[in-house]
Design a protein around this motif. Structure first.
Motif, PDB file in Angstrom:
ATOM      1  N   PHE A  35       0.831  -1.206   0.000  1.00  0.00           N
ATOM      2  CA  PHE A  35       0.000   0.000   0.000  1.00  0.00           C
ATOM      3  C   PHE A  35       0.867   1.258   0.000  1.00  0.00           C
ATOM      4  O   PHE A  35       0.560   2.228  -0.696  1.00  0.00           O
ATOM      5  N   SER A  38       2.409   1.704  -3.439  1.00  0.00           N
ATOM      6  CA  SER A  38       1.373   2.151  -4.362  1.00  0.00           C
ATOM      7  C   SER A  38       1.040   3.624  -4.145  1.00  0.00           C
ATOM      8  O   SER A  38       0.849   4.379  -5.098  1.00  0.00           O
ATOM      9  N   SER A  39       0.988   4.035  -2.887  1.00  0.00           N
ATOM     10  CA  SER A  39       0.696   5.432  -2.579  1.00  0.00           C
ATOM     11  C   SER A  39       1.787   6.356  -3.124  1.00  0.00           C
ATOM     12  O   SER A  39       1.494   7.395  -3.734  1.00  0.00           O
ATOM     13  N   THR A  75      -4.928   5.727  -0.766  1.00  0.00           N
ATOM     14  CA  THR A  75      -4.097   4.557  -0.522  1.00  0.00           C
ATOM     15  C   THR A  75      -3.215   4.765   0.707  1.00  0.00           C
ATOM     16  O   THR A  75      -2.996   3.838   1.487  1.00  0.00           O
ATOM     17  N   GLN A  78      -5.311   4.204   3.715  1.00  0.00           N
ATOM     18  CA  GLN A  78      -5.549   2.756   3.883  1.00  0.00           C
ATOM     19  C   GLN A  78      -4.292   2.069   4.439  1.00  0.00           C
ATOM     20  O   GLN A  78      -4.398   1.121   5.213  1.00  0.00           O
TER      21      GLN A  78
END
Length: 81
Positions: A35, A38-39, A75, A78
Motif C-alpha cells: 500500500f 502504491s501510494s 491509498t 488505507q
C-alpha cells in the motif's frame, strides 16, 4: 474499511469459480508495504501528470494528475490502518 469489503467479495467470487472449476483460487490481500509503495507511485505519477498538463496545456493530463494524487491520499490512508 471499504477495501476489506472488496477483498471479501473478491474472495467469495474466486471461491465460487474455483468450486465450479474444481481448482483452488485465492485473491491475495496486499500488505502494508505494498500500500505504501502504491501510494508513493500514485503520488509521483500524479505530480508528473499535473506538471506536464500545466506546461503543455493539456486539461486531461491535469485531471489525471488530480486523480493520481487523490488515489495516493486514499491509498496512504488505507496503509495507515
Amino acid at each position: 474499511m471499504m477495501i476489506d469489503k472488496v477483498f471479501s467479495s473478491m474472495n467469495s467470487a474466486c471461491k465460487k469459480v474455483g468450486e465450479l472449476a474444481e481448482i483452488s483460487i485465492s485473491f491475495p490481500k496486499p500488505s502494508k508495504q505494498s500500500f505504501i509503495i502504491s501510494s508513493l507511485t500514485n503520488g509521483m505519477t500524479g505530480i508528473v501528470f499535473i506538471l506536464v498538463g500545466i506546461f503543455l496545456s493539456y486539461k486531461w493530463m491535469l485531471a489525471l494528475g488530480v486523480l493520481g494524487i487523490a488515489a495516493s491520499v486514499i491509498t496512504g490512508i488505507q496503509a495507515k490502518r
